[in-house]
Scaffold this motif. Sequence first.
Motif, PDB file in Angstrom:
ATOM      1  N   GLU A 147      -0.039   3.460  -4.256  1.00  0.00           N
ATOM      2  CA  GLU A 147      -0.841   4.101  -3.212  1.00  0.00           C
ATOM      3  C   GLU A 147      -2.161   3.341  -3.087  1.00  0.00           C
ATOM      4  O   GLU A 147      -2.663   2.768  -4.064  1.00  0.00           O
ATOM      5  CB  GLU A 147      -1.095   5.567  -3.556  1.00  0.00           C
ATOM      6  N   GLU A 148      -2.739   3.346  -1.893  1.00  0.00           N
ATOM      7  CA  GLU A 148      -3.906   2.511  -1.638  1.00  0.00           C
ATOM      8  C   GLU A 148      -5.048   2.782  -2.619  1.00  0.00           C
ATOM      9  O   GLU A 148      -5.702   1.855  -3.104  1.00  0.00           O
ATOM     10  CB  GLU A 148      -4.392   2.730  -0.199  1.00  0.00           C
ATOM     11  N   GLU A 149      -5.273   4.066  -2.975  1.00  0.00           N
ATOM     12  CA  GLU A 149      -6.376   4.393  -3.878  1.00  0.00           C
ATOM     13  C   GLU A 149      -6.146   3.780  -5.258  1.00  0.00           C
ATOM     14  O   GLU A 149      -7.079   3.290  -5.907  1.00  0.00           O
ATOM     15  CB  GLU A 149      -6.531   5.914  -4.022  1.00  0.00           C
ATOM     16  N   GLU A 161       8.715   7.828   4.259  1.00  0.00           N
ATOM     17  CA  GLU A 161       8.874   6.534   4.923  1.00  0.00           C
ATOM     18  C   GLU A 161      10.331   6.164   5.196  1.00  0.00           C
ATOM     19  O   GLU A 161      10.614   5.065   5.668  1.00  0.00           O
ATOM     20  CB  GLU A 161       8.237   5.437   4.045  1.00  0.00           C
ATOM     21  N   THR A 173       1.268   0.662  -9.515  1.00  0.00           N
ATOM     22  CA  THR A 173       1.609   2.076  -9.341  1.00  0.00           C
ATOM     23  C   THR A 173       0.595   2.989 -10.021  1.00  0.00           C
ATOM     24  O   THR A 173       0.124   3.962  -9.441  1.00  0.00           O
ATOM     25  CB  THR A 173       3.020   2.361  -9.914  1.00  0.00           C
ATOM     26  N   PRO A 185       5.485  13.309  -6.054  1.00  0.00           N
ATOM     27  CA  PRO A 185       4.615  12.849  -4.966  1.00  0.00           C
ATOM     28  C   PRO A 185       3.848  13.982  -4.317  1.00  0.00           C
ATOM     29  O   PRO A 185       4.300  15.126  -4.293  1.00  0.00           O
ATOM     30  CB  PRO A 185       5.604  12.212  -3.973  1.00  0.00           C
ATOM     31  N   ARG A 186       2.687  13.633  -3.809  1.00  0.00           N
ATOM     32  CA  ARG A 186       1.888  14.610  -3.068  1.00  0.00           C
ATOM     33  C   ARG A 186       2.672  15.135  -1.876  1.00  0.00           C
ATOM     34  O   ARG A 186       3.351  14.379  -1.190  1.00  0.00           O
ATOM     35  CB  ARG A 186       0.586  13.953  -2.573  1.00  0.00           C
ATOM     36  N   ARG A 211       0.824  -1.216   0.000  1.00  0.00           N
ATOM     37  CA  ARG A 211       0.000   0.000   0.000  1.00  0.00           C
ATOM     38  C   ARG A 211       0.860   1.268   0.000  1.00  0.00           C
ATOM     39  O   ARG A 211       0.462   2.302   0.516  1.00  0.00           O
ATOM     40  CB  ARG A 211      -0.991  -0.012   1.172  1.00  0.00           C
ATOM     41  N   GLU A 212       2.051   1.163  -0.570  1.00  0.00           N
ATOM     42  CA  GLU A 212       2.936   2.298  -0.786  1.00  0.00           C
ATOM     43  C   GLU A 212       3.880   1.948  -1.939  1.00  0.00           C
ATOM     44  O   GLU A 212       3.881   0.802  -2.406  1.00  0.00           O
ATOM     45  CB  GLU A 212       3.730   2.624   0.483  1.00  0.00           C
ATOM     46  N   VAL A 213       4.655   2.931  -2.401  1.00  0.00           N
ATOM     47  CA  VAL A 213       5.441   2.698  -3.622  1.00  0.00           C
ATOM     48  C   VAL A 213       6.938   2.541  -3.367  1.00  0.00           C
ATOM     49  O   VAL A 213       7.719   2.529  -4.306  1.00  0.00           O
ATOM     50  CB  VAL A 213       5.214   3.834  -4.650  1.00  0.00           C
TER      51      VAL A 213
END
Length: 431
Positions: A402-404, A37, A188, A343-344, A10-12
Motif C-alpha cells: 500500500e502506498e503508505e 482490483e 508489503t 484488508p481494510r 502501489r498495491e499488493v
Amino acid sequence: MRIVPFGAAREVTGSCHLLWAEGRKVLLDCGMFQGREEGKNHAPFGFEPKAVEAVVLTHAHLDHVGRLPKLFREGYQGPVYATQATFLLLRIILEDALKVMEEPFFDEGDVEQVFRHAHPMEYGAWLRLGDLTLSFGQAGHLPGSAFVVAQGEGKTLVYSGDLGNRQKTVLPDPSLPPKADLVLSEGTYGDRPHRSFAATVEEFLEILQQTLGQGGKVFIPSFAVERAQEILFLLYENGHLLPEAPIYLDSPMAERVLDLYPSLVRYFSEKVQAYFLSGKNPFRPKRLEVVESAEESKALSRQPGPMVIIAGSGMLTGGRILHHLKHGLSDPKNALVFVGYQPRGGLGAEIIARPQRIRLLGQDVPLRASVHTLGGFSGHAGQDELLDWLEGQPRIALVHGEEEALEKLASLLAPRGQEARLARFGEAIEV
C-alpha cells in the motif's frame, strides 16, 4: 536495461514486471489482481503478449501467477521458468482459481498451455537468453520461492518477488542479494516490523489452551498454501501442551498442498527436513482429520467442542470458514484467530472492530466469541527485515505494498544514502 511494472504498483496484487535488456523482453511474474482490483484481470496487459520471449516466476501465489493462463490465451507461446516446487504448487493454485472465479478470464486449456511450456530451474543455476542471464536466490516465502538476479548490458537488476519472514521455522531464511544497480523490492510491511514469532506462538498456544480447555471451538481462517500447513506444523510440535481435541483441516485445496509437501522436502528448513528424514511428517499432527465434502463441513457446526477448525478463505472472502463462523461466533466459549492479513474494508477487519453483531451469509450473528489477531504469523518480511535485505543497495524501486507502507520504507532508506522511489504502473525505470 529497464523494467516496467504492469501490476503491484502501489498495491499488493497483480505482480507483473516487464524487463527489457539485451534486445529481449522477459516478464517477471504474471499475477492476478484480487479484492477491489479484480476487474483489472479482464483488461489488456499493457504490453503485447506475443512480443514477450520468456516468463520467470518467483513463486506460486495467485497474485504472482494468476494471469499466466491469460497470457497464453492472448498469444504468448514462450517458455516459463520457475523452481520445481513452484510448478507443483502452481497447478493446484491455478486449478482452484478456475473453480472459484465468478467471471473466468481463462480456461482449462490455457492452464495446460502453461505446463506444456514449463522449464524447471533451481537456485544458483543460470538461465541464458542471448547476452541476458538470470538466476534465482532463496526468498524464503513459499517452498521454492525465489528472488531474481538479471544481468545484461553491464548492469545488474534484482527483483525480490515476495520475501519471507525470517523468524519462522518451516522455510529457509531469505538469502542476501548481490550488489545491484537497481533492486525492485516488495514493501508489503514497509511501515512496521512484525511482533516476535516466539511471542506470537506463545499467545497462540495460550488461546488454544483456554478455548479447548473450556470445550470451545477455535476457528482459524487460513490461506491454503503455506499458512495452513504452518499452523499444522505448530500443532504437531506443541500438541503435548494442549488439551486433547480433534483438528479439522476443512479446505480441499489445503489438503492437496498437504499431500504434496512430502515431495518438496528439500525446499524446507533443516529442522523440517530432519523430521522427514526420521520418518515423521510434521505437517500431520495427532488427531488431524481432513474434511472432504461440504456436507461433512456443515456437520461440524452441529458437533460440540472442543475442536480446532482450519478453513479457507484466509481473508474471509468466501469458502467454508464463513459457515463455521455463522454458527460459532455467537458462543462465548469459542475463539476466532486471524493468522493472516485482513484488508481494510473486508469482513475480517469488520470483525476485528468488535461490533455487537456481524452479517454472515445473509444472517445477523451476535459476536460473542473472542477474536484474536496474530500478525507475527505473516509470511512476508517485516520492516526491519526489508531494511536488512536492502542494506548497501544504492537504488531501490518499491512495489507490492500500500502506498503508505512504501512511503514509510522509502523514508527510512533515504537517510542511509539509498535512493528509493515508488514505482508507477506502466512507467519504465532505467536500471
